[in-house]
Design a protein around this motif. Sequence first.
Motif: not given
Length: 670
Positions: A407-416, A446-450, A471-479
Motif C-alpha cells: 500500500l502507499t502512505l496517504g495524508s499525514k495529520s498531527e494532533r496533541y 505529544g502533550k501541549y504546553t504553554v 485546540n484545533a488539533i487536540g490540545a483541549g485547553y480553554s481560555i
Amino acid sequence: MKNKKTLALIILASSLIVIVGILLTFMLLSNKKIVVPDFSDKTIDDVETWISENKLEESAYDYIYEYNEEIEDDYIISQSINPGEALKDEKLIITVSDGKDPDYIVLIPDFNNKTHVEIEEWFIENLFTNYEFEYVQSDTIEKEKFVSLNVTDNNQARSALILVSISYGKEVPKVEIDMPDLKDYTKTNIQAWAKTNAITMTFKTQASNTIPEGKVISQNPTAGSKILTGSKATVTLSSGKGISAISFSGKTKEVAEAWIKENGLKSTYTDVYDGKIQSGLIISNSPSSGAIAQGSSVSFNISKGLVPVDNYTNKSKTEFDAYISKLNASYNKSAKIGVTVNNEESNLAEGTIISQIIAGKSISTTTMVAPGTTITIKIAVPKKISVVSKAGSSENDFKTYITNLGLTLGSKSERYDDNKSSGIIISNDVGTYSLKASINYVVSKGKYTVDLNSYVNKSYSELANQINNANAIGAGYSISKNEQYSDNISSGNIISCSLNGKAISCNVSKGPQVTVKNYVGIYKPCIVNYCEVDGLKITQQSIYNDTYETGIVIYQSIDANTKVDPQTAITLTISLGKKPEPTPTPTTIPAMCKVPTYKPLSIFNGQTYDQAVSNVTYAFSDFHIEIIKVEGDDNPDAFNGVIKSITPSDLSDQTIDCLTKFKIEIYSGQ
C-alpha cells in the motif's frame, strides 16, 4: 475408289472447319463484355428492358426499394456498379424509388383562421393519407374556420391519423336526415356531402376483386338509415383488385422476389439474426395474410442465422463492451445479446476478462448463440488487503507496515495527545483496500504546553489565537479573560495569567483611568453642547448667572481629580451671564379689508362651475375662502355655475378683519 476417298476427306475437312467456326463464334459470344449503362433518370421499366436485351439471369441482379423525397416512384436512385463498368461476378444491385415516405415527419403549420378548404389543400399537397374533419360547436370561432387538432406535437408522419376540428358556429343543428346510398359517389362527392351536413367522415381502404378502385365497398350507417347532422360516418373505398398475401417463412428470397414481380408488388428486405430459421431463408413477411393492393410493398425479414459471439478472454472489459455494442447494433439491432458481469479478485490487470461463460460453459473460441442470449463475464478486480489499527506504534514502524502490505502512505495529520508521546500513531485508516491504495494516518505531537509568563505585557489576542490553533488539533485547553485598568500595561495586553488544569484565566489591561480635571471657573470646553474632550463625554447645559460671565463653567457633575473610566459622561453647567430685562409685548392692530357686495348672489354666477369659482375667487381675494361644490343628489335641478350661498351672509359691503373666512357653495351640473 480414289475419288471416293478424296471426297470423304473433303467432307471431313469441311465439317471440321464448320465445327471450329461454331466454337470460335461461341467463344467470342461468351467473352462478350456486358457494360452497365447509367440508369440515372431511368425507370425500372428501362432497367427491365436492358436486362431482357442482355439476357441476364435473375441471379445476376437484384432490386432494392427505398423511399425518397426527391426521386419519383419507380425511378432509379442508385446502382451498385458504376456506369461504363463491365458486369462480372458481382451482382448488380439497383435501388429503386418507392416514392415519398408515407411515414416521413412533416411539420403541420398553424391553421388558426384557416378554412376547411385551405387546410385540406395543405394535407393533399403534403401527401398526408389519413386525415379527417369533424364539425364542432364554437361560440368564439366563426363557421368553417379551424378549431383544433387531435395531436399536440405538430411534427407528424404523413400516415398518422390527424383529426381536424372545424367550427360549425355557435350551434351545430341536430337535424335528422336520410343516409344516402354512396355506392356511386366519388370520394370528392362524399366529402362534399359530409361538409354540407357537418358529418365527420372517416375513410378506409380495402382491396377488392369486384369493386373498381375508388368506389364504395361499404358504408356505416347504411343507406336509407336515419342520421343526425353533426354526427359521424365511415366509408370503405376499394383500392382496386387485391392480391392474396401468403407466408414465406422458411422460403428463399428468390422465391419471394419471383412472387413479388409476378404480382406487381414492391419489396423491402431486412437482415436479422434468428435462432430457428436457417441463414439466408425468410423468417417472416408483412403482410402475410389477407388481400393487399397491387403496387403495395411487402417487407421481409431474412435470417442471418445464429449470432456469432467472439471470445474476449484476457482482453479488457472496455474492448468487450464496445464489441457487444457494435454487435447489438448490427442487423436491425436483432442480436439482443445481454451481459452479466461478475467481479473476481485476481492478479490480472483490473478490468481484464478472466472468463467468458455462455450457457454455463466457459468459451475459448467464437460461439454461435440464439438472439437474446445472456453472456456472463468474470472481470478481474484487485485483491483486497486488510489494514488493522496501528495506534501506539511509532511512525517509522507504521510506514514499514504499510509498505510491506503493498500500500502507499496517504495524508499525514498531527494532533496533541496527553497519553501518547510525540511521533506515536494515534489512529489510521482500517479495513480492506486494493493494492497501492493510500492509507491516511494521525501522529501524536505529544502533550501541549504553554509558557504563560512569556505572554505578560503581550497581546491577549495572540495568546488566544495560539490556544485556539492548538485546540484545533487536540490540545483541549480553554481560555478566558478578566479586564481591568492598569497604569503600566497597554490596553489589550496581558497583566497576568493563571492555569488550573487546562483552564487558562488572564487579567487583561483596559489601559489607565482618566483623572477628571477642574472645569469650574474656566471657559467651556465644547463649542456646541456636546463633545468628547480629555477622555470624557461632555454634555453642556446653560443657565443665567449674575456672578460668572457668559461661557464660564459654573458647575461640573463629577468632582475634579476623580478617577473614572475613559469616555465617562460628565455634565458641565455654563453661565449665560445676567438675565436680561423683559421686553414689553407690542399691541397688534388687525388689518382691515373691504367686503365686496354680494347681494344678490347671482352677481357672481358663471356660464360654468369653473367660471363661477373664478368670479368669487377674484372678488374675495383679500379674504380666506372655502369653496364647496354642490352636485349629484344635492343639485336635483342640475344648476351649473350658480352661487347657492355665501357664509357669513350679513357682511356684504362692510370693512372687516382681513383674516375673516368665507364659505361659498356653488352648483355644478357637469
